[in-house]
Structures are given as C-alpha cells and as structure tokens.
Design a protein around this motif. Structure first.
Motif, PDB file in Angstrom:
ATOM      1  N   ALA A  24       0.684  -1.059  -0.257  1.00  0.00           N
ATOM      2  CA  ALA A  24       0.016   0.425  -0.522  1.00  0.00           C
ATOM      3  C   ALA A  24       0.810   1.579  -0.132  1.00  0.00           C
ATOM      4  O   ALA A  24       2.077   0.937   0.775  1.00  0.00           O
ATOM      5  N   PHE A  26      -0.241   5.421   0.980  1.00  0.00           N
ATOM      6  CA  PHE A  26      -0.526   6.094   1.683  1.00  0.00           C
ATOM      7  C   PHE A  26      -0.183   8.077   0.614  1.00  0.00           C
ATOM      8  O   PHE A  26       1.168   8.160   1.458  1.00  0.00           O
ATOM      9  N   GLN A  52      -2.786  -1.169  -3.319  1.00  0.00           N
ATOM     10  CA  GLN A  52      -3.171  -0.355  -3.104  1.00  0.00           C
ATOM     11  C   GLN A  52      -3.279   0.993  -2.299  1.00  0.00           C
ATOM     12  O   GLN A  52      -1.594   0.974  -2.471  1.00  0.00           O
ATOM     13  N   LEU A  54      -4.254   5.009  -2.592  1.00  0.00           N
ATOM     14  CA  LEU A  54      -5.387   5.766  -1.845  1.00  0.00           C
ATOM     15  C   LEU A  54      -4.532   7.320  -1.637  1.00  0.00           C
ATOM     16  O   LEU A  54      -3.982   7.687  -0.508  1.00  0.00           O
ATOM     17  N   ALA A  61      -3.393  12.063   7.999  1.00  0.00           N
ATOM     18  CA  ALA A  61      -4.264  10.690   7.491  1.00  0.00           C
ATOM     19  C   ALA A  61      -3.255   9.885   7.198  1.00  0.00           C
ATOM     20  O   ALA A  61      -3.512   8.514   7.510  1.00  0.00           O
ATOM     21  N   MET A  65      -2.914   5.984   8.276  1.00  0.00           N
ATOM     22  CA  MET A  65      -3.030   4.575   6.960  1.00  0.00           C
ATOM     23  C   MET A  65      -1.706   3.423   7.677  1.00  0.00           C
ATOM     24  O   MET A  65      -2.269   2.146   6.747  1.00  0.00           O
TER      25      MET A  65
ATOM     26  N   ARG B  80      -7.664   9.831  14.939  1.00  0.00           N
ATOM     27  CA  ARG B  80      -6.806   9.057  14.062  1.00  0.00           C
ATOM     28  C   ARG B  80      -7.125   7.359  13.343  1.00  0.00           C
ATOM     29  O   ARG B  80      -7.003   6.909  12.692  1.00  0.00           O
ATOM     30  N   ALA B  83      -8.703   6.976   9.793  1.00  0.00           N
ATOM     31  CA  ALA B  83      -7.872   6.414   9.498  1.00  0.00           C
ATOM     32  C   ALA B  83      -6.332   4.988   8.973  1.00  0.00           C
ATOM     33  O   ALA B  83      -6.256   4.895   8.509  1.00  0.00           O
ATOM     34  N   VAL B  84      -6.204   5.262  10.643  1.00  0.00           N
ATOM     35  CA  VAL B  84      -5.625   3.788  10.607  1.00  0.00           C
ATOM     36  C   VAL B  84      -6.899   2.985  10.357  1.00  0.00           C
ATOM     37  O   VAL B  84      -6.273   1.768   9.752  1.00  0.00           O
ATOM     38  N   ALA B  85      -8.443   2.483  10.611  1.00  0.00           N
ATOM     39  CA  ALA B  85      -8.879   1.625  10.008  1.00  0.00           C
ATOM     40  C   ALA B  85      -9.348   1.527   8.991  1.00  0.00           C
ATOM     41  O   ALA B  85      -9.086   0.290   7.977  1.00  0.00           O
ATOM     42  N   THR B  86      -8.721   2.429   7.881  1.00  0.00           N
ATOM     43  CA  THR B  86      -8.299   2.675   6.527  1.00  0.00           C
ATOM     44  C   THR B  86      -7.284   2.257   5.765  1.00  0.00           C
ATOM     45  O   THR B  86      -7.664   1.068   5.138  1.00  0.00           O
ATOM     46  N   GLY B  87      -6.246   2.686   7.083  1.00  0.00           N
ATOM     47  CA  GLY B  87      -4.903   1.222   6.514  1.00  0.00           C
ATOM     48  C   GLY B  87      -5.036  -0.143   6.396  1.00  0.00           C
ATOM     49  O   GLY B  87      -5.054  -1.275   5.584  1.00  0.00           O
ATOM     50  N   ILE B  88      -5.900  -0.549   7.437  1.00  0.00           N
ATOM     51  CA  ILE B  88      -6.244  -1.725   7.762  1.00  0.00           C
ATOM     52  C   ILE B  88      -6.993  -2.246   6.456  1.00  0.00           C
ATOM     53  O   ILE B  88      -6.588  -3.633   6.044  1.00  0.00           O
ATOM     54  N   ARG B  90      -8.615  -1.361   4.185  1.00  0.00           N
ATOM     55  CA  ARG B  90      -7.735  -1.451   2.199  1.00  0.00           C
ATOM     56  C   ARG B  90      -6.838  -2.769   2.349  1.00  0.00           C
ATOM     57  O   ARG B  90      -6.500  -2.933   1.000  1.00  0.00           O
ATOM     58  N   THR B  91      -5.842  -3.012   3.099  1.00  0.00           N
ATOM     59  CA  THR B  91      -5.285  -3.889   2.583  1.00  0.00           C
ATOM     60  C   THR B  91      -5.595  -5.851   3.344  1.00  0.00           C
ATOM     61  O   THR B  91      -4.947  -6.350   3.577  1.00  0.00           O
ATOM     62  N   GLU B 113     -10.475  12.858   9.738  1.00  0.00           N
ATOM     63  CA  GLU B 113     -10.347  11.776   9.617  1.00  0.00           C
ATOM     64  C   GLU B 113     -12.040  11.027   9.579  1.00  0.00           C
ATOM     65  O   GLU B 113     -12.555  10.288   8.658  1.00  0.00           O
TER      66      GLU B 113
END
Ligand SMILES: Cc1ncc(C[n+]2csc(CCOP(=O)(O)OP(=O)(O)O)c2C)c(N)n1
Ligand code: SF4
Lengths: 355, 255
Positions: A24, A26, A52, A54, A61, A65, B80, B83-88, B90-91, B113
């Motif tokens: 990924a 970001f 990925q 993004l 953010a 991520m 945040r 954002a952390v959850a987004t990183g998790i 998405r992968t 966020e």
C-alpha cells in the motif's frame, strides 16, 4: 528481469515501491514530490500486484493509514515534502513506539514554514534527531542519484522489517525532479506471510495481538525505551553505509550527502587538479551516522569541511565524530539555493587553506 | 433449584461473551463504556466473527479497549482511528474493522478523519461514544458538550457565543453519500442496550456486504466527568442529552 529506463527521481521511487512488493501507498500531494502519487495512480498497481494506492485527506491521515496497514504486517509507504513531513511526525513517533515497519520518503524543500518549493537539505535535524516526540530513531537513507532512490526503496523495506522500525528516505527537490538512467530491479511478489506481531485476526487458542505504543506504568515504559535503545545500538553496529572518494591519501576532507555530495565531488576534483590532496566522504545513512569512519579520517587530515544545502546541521554530527582530531568548517547555501562547485572550492580555499 | 443446580449449563440464562476478556475494567463505576463494550462484543460473538475482526482503540478513556475485546486490535493516535482503520481495511478487505471512539477523539481532533472516511464510504464500523465531555483528561469541554453544561474548561457553563455550538456530527456524516447506516442509541437500561446491540450487529452485517461506512452513536454517561452518581447521571442524560441527541435511526438503507 532487470530493466533500464530514463526516469524522474520521484517516478522511480514509485515504480520501485511497486517492484519491491509494497502492499500500500498513502499520500497527499505537495511539490516537489506529487509525481510519486501521480505515477502510482497512472500505473494502477492494483492490476499489476494488488498494491493499494489512496490519496488521503492530509499527511496526518496518510501516515495513520500507513500505521494501520503496517500493523497488519503489510509493506506500506508514504511520501511527502517538508511541511507535510512535519504533519506526519506524530504518526512516525507512534509507528516507532509500536515498532511497526514502514518507509517514509521526504523530498525536501526549503523552510521554515511554507518556505519555497526549491530543493534543500534543511530537514536533516528533523530526520536524524527525532522530529516527533519521545526517544526514538529511524534509519535515514540519503540517495544521491535516481538509481539510489530506487535501490533505497527496496533496502528501506528490508531494513524496516528487519528492525520493525520506520525508515526514512531523505531525498530532495533535485533528485526528485531530475531524470537519470536507472536499472530497475525485477518485480518482487507481495508477501503472503503473517508476522506474529501483526493484527490479522485472532487465531483460536492464541492471545489476541495488540499494536500499541502505550505503557501506563513508568517501569514498563522504561523497559520499552531500553528495548528500543538496544535495537538502535544494533542498527548503529550493522547498518552504517557511506562512500569515500580519494580518501586514501587525503589531507583535507569534504563531508556531504545526497545531491549536494555530487556537487561537492566536483569541488574536490578541482582541489585535486590544483595539487591539493582532498577527499570526500558521503554518508548514505544519516542515521546511523558513519561516526567511526569520520573519526578515523579526522586523525589523518588537516581539516574537514561539510557542505550542506542548509544553515549547518550535519556539521554538528561531523564535529562530534571528529572529536577534536581536526578542525571542522561548514559551507552551505540555503533557502532553495544550490551551491556551485566553484563556490564550494572558493569557500574551501578560504576556510581550510587560508585565503 | 439448589445452589449447585443453578450453575449447570442447562440452567444458564446469561453468559459472559468470550469476545470479552476476563480483565477487570478500569472504567469508573456506572460508566457507559463497559456496557457499550459488552454490546459490541456480543454482536461480534453472535456473528461468529471474532477471528475475522480487527478493532481500533482511540485516545480517551477507552484507550485500553484492547485489553477487554478479545480480538486483534491497534491503538490509534488521538482522533486518527478512522485513518488507521482505512489502512487496515484497504489492505485486509476481508476482515471486519471497527473503531471505538469518544466525542473528543471523533468530533474534535479527528473531525477530518471521521468525515473523510465516511465520505469515501470506507467499509468500516465507527462506534461513537458521546458523553459530552473529555473523560480521560478530567472533564474538559467536548465538541458535544451541551449549551450551559459545566465542565472544567466551561466552569460557568458552555457559552455558545464564545465557545461555539454543540456539534451533531452524527447528523452531519449522515448527509454524506458514503455512509450507509447511521443510528443513535444508548445503553443505560437493558432495553436500550439490546437495541444498541441489534444496531451494532446490523452494521457489522452490512460491512460484509461492502455497503459503506456505518456509524453507531451511543449517548453515554460520564458520572465522574459530570460529577454525579451513576443513577443521577443516567437521569440527567435522559433529561438533557436525549432531547438534544434524540435516539433512533438517522440514516437507514433505502431498500
Ligand atoms: C494529540 C493529543 N492531544 C491531546 C491528548 C490528551 N487527551 C487524551 S484523551 C483526550 C480527550 C478524550 O475525550 P473523549 O474522546 O471524549 O473520550 P472519553 O475520555 O470521554 O471517553 C485528550 C484531549 C492526547 N493524548 N493527544
Ligand atoms: S471518566 Fe467518565 S468516561 Fe471515563 S471511565 Fe470515568 S465515567 Fe467513564
């Protein structure tokens, strides 16, 4: 298959991330590094490798991520330039505290504040001395060529996972924007491993995995700090990287890193042409710093001059490394100005030879 | 029925979910966090997704939520978590991902966020504990603090003129096309807690179908921050918080 291409530094970084098997990326646009995310969006690595990409709402953010993906054991990268890197500092500190691996690229521009979009090395302190809060270190790789930008992405991920630590690639606006021939390494497959420290879903009969940097008890926090410090000593032992030019018989030593080292090398060659025995050491890792190599050379030479595109930052580490064995002078241009070899040579003559 | 009979499995009427650990909660007596945890844990248990769930703990009183949920968890910097959850997510798209956040975390420092994760329609569940105050740092004003409500940084009561209005962030994110299911609940009575659990379960089910962001707000008490007994705080919550933050669905799937 290895492949030769003419590429812009920033695009080469992006291609290297795909080829290194990154899971990924970001990021958030900022000059002079927006080509990294633009290239990735064009290239659409989801089709090539499943990686990925993004565009986040901010650098804050984006780094968080990265934290989330890295916490799942994924290879995650972000890039930005100086003002954006300042915003990432809290996140980098959390990543260091939670011992997660990641690669952060800073294509440095001049500051403080919004500064200018022109190249600079004025984020040296921020990169090697911490930047964020707390006692932490990250490995800092300083490429001087587009080729090194490519190689350091792969190396960066290797070191990040070896030590479970953030790695920064400290590039600058020159290397990011210029085009050079590069040899691209072959595509690495994305990893399918699930490290035992990663949150990938609790396994039956096993404890749940917790990714955190929090320790409420001082005794526990001190233990964490000691463990981190032991890791940093390991990095200092194993990961120092530098290059020397004509140091064998040198009576004077230049120290410079990144793009500035290429210009300084020209000044060093000018000195040689005039019969002055000058040499150059180029740290490729700014942390860990080549302390021993510089100390040894300091004993050999009459004087040392660091050349930087900032107001004098690395010079402090060079002085510490020289430990008084030789006088250490500094020459720099800043604010986005790039020194010429002539300028560097003149400063060298004046400060070192006596003008 | 004899005493020894009562503990026979066939006579069990209630069992602690195995998705909660046996650790003693550090929350103040009567605090809403504990019940909210249990409802979420039971929802995860009912769906049988303990091994497929990854949670994100915030900064706030629930920072140690990772000790209580027996699922893999990450602790995020203040605000945040989305954002952390987004990183998790998405992968790890096949996992169920939730954040658990207080009002300071979600609606002040983490507003960007929150809004952008919702706007992208990240397939995550955001559990939002709205107690109208900063519990962890000792009862300062939160973005959700009611007009006139006293806190250590609004000692004469929140003055709208100088301190701004209480923020209905849940109504705000419900406007975004990325959110799929947005609802507000409470856990101070068994009936309320059961409804909250149903909402949490529904939200996790929607996540499996990749429907977009689901946000479940739980209006909760903070007896310590509000300087009340647990019973007083529940009554105060019903009389003051619920009129401004009315319980019920705010956005429901249209099919
Ligand atoms: C960057 C940062 N700023 C401030 C803090 C201090 N802090 C910790 S918790 C908190 C507020 C938490 O309040 P809320 O999110 O409402 O959760 P609650 O404690 O009420 O459950 C603050 C301001 C911090 N840890 N990090
Ligand atoms: S301070 Fe408030 S929110 Fe925090 S544990 Fe105590 S009662 Fe709960």
């Amino acid at each position: 298959m290895k492949e030769l291409r003419l590429m812009k530094g920033n695009e080469a970084l992006a291609e290297a991330a795909i080829r290194a098997g990154a899971d990924a990326y970001f990021g958030y646009p900022i000059t002079p590094q927006s080509e990294v995310i633009e290239y990735l969006m064009r290239e659409n690595p989801a089709d090539r490798t499943g990686m990925q990409v993004l565009q986040a709402e901010s650098e804050v953010a984006a780094i968080n991520m990265v934290y989330g993906a890295a916490g799942c054991g994924k290879k995650a990268m972000t890039s930005s330039s100086s003002p954006g890197i300042s915003l990432k500092m809290e996140g980098i500190s959390y990543i260091a505290g939670a011992e997660l691996p990641c690669v952060v690229v800073n294509v440095v521009r001049a500051g403080p504040g919004l500064g200018t979009i022109q190249p600079s090395q004025s984020d040296y302190f921020q990169a090697v001395k911490g930047g964020g809060h707390g006692d932490y270190k990250m490995i800092v790789l300083a490429p001087a060529t587009v080729q090194e930008s490519v190689d350091y992405v792969r190396l960066g991920f290797e070191l990040a996972f070896k030590y479970r630590n953030p790695v920064m690639i400290l590039s600058d606006g020159i290397i990011g924007q210029m085009m050079e021939k590069v040899e691209l390494f072959e595509q690495h497959p994305r990893s399918t491993e699930e490290p035992e420290w990663a949150t990938v879903g609790k396994k039956p009969g096993k404890d749940s995995v917790i990714v955190t940097s929090l320790q409420l008890q001082s005794e526990e926090q001190e233990k964490v700090n000691l463990k981190l410090q032991a890791k940093y000593r390991e990095m200092e032992k194993n990961e120092v990287r530098y290059e020397t030019h004509q140091c064998e018989d040198a009576e004077y030593l230049f120290v410079a890193f990144g793009s500035c080292a290429r210009i300084t090398r020209k000044a060093m060659e000018m000195a040689r042409k005039k019969g002055i025995k000058a040499g150059l050491i180029r740290p490729q890792t700014l942390y860990p710093f080549p302390v021993k190599a510089i100390h040894k050379l300091a004993k050999q030479v009459k004087g040392i001059m660091t050349v930087e595109m900032n107001a004098g930052q690395m010079v402090e580490d060079v002085r510490l490394a020289a430990r008084g064995e030789a006088p250490v002078e500094f020459f720099g241009r800043f604010g986005g100005m790039i020194p010429s070899p002539d300028e560097i040579f003149n400063a060298f003559e004046q400060k070192m030879i006596g003008g | 029925m004899s005493e020894s009979n009562i503990i026979n499995p066939e006579n069990l009427v209630y069992d602690k979910t195995s998705v909660m650990t046996d650790r003693v909660l550090h929350y103040c007596p009567g605090c809403g966090h504990g019940t909210a945890h249990r409802m979420l844990a039971e929802a995860i248990d009912d769906l049988g997704i303990q091994g497929d769930t990854i949670g994100v703990a915030p900064v706030g009183c629930s920072v140690l939520a990772y000790y209580y949920f027996d699922v893999d968890m990450q602790q995020a910097a203040h605000g945040r978590a989305p954002a952390v959850a987004t990183g998790i997510k998405r992968t790890m798209p096949e996992k169920y991902v939730f954040t658990y956040q207080g009002d300071g975390d979600l609606a002040a420092i983490g507003t960007a966020e929150t809004i952008h994760a919702c706007n992208r329609g990240e397939n995550i569940l955001i559990v939002f504990i709205n107690n109208g105050i900063y519990g962890m740092t000792g009862g300062q004003m939160a973005p959700t603090t009611l007009e006139g409500m006293k806190s250590s940084t609004s000692p004469r009561g929140r003055d709208i003129q100088s301190m701004g209005n209480p923020l209905k962030i849940t109504e705000l994110v419900a406007q975004l096309p990325g959110t799929y299911y947005v609802t507000r609940h409470s856990v101070q009575k068994p009936a309320n807690a059961r409804k909250a659990k149903r909402a949490l379960k529904k939200a996790l089910e929607y996540q499996k179908e990749n429907k977009g962001t689901c946000l479940v707000e739980i209006v909760a008490n903070c007896p310590s921050g509000w300087k009340m007994t647990p019973a007083q705080s529940n009554q105060w919550m019903e009389e003051n918080m619920f009129p401004f933050y009315p319980l019920g669905d705010i956005k429901v799937p249209s099919e």
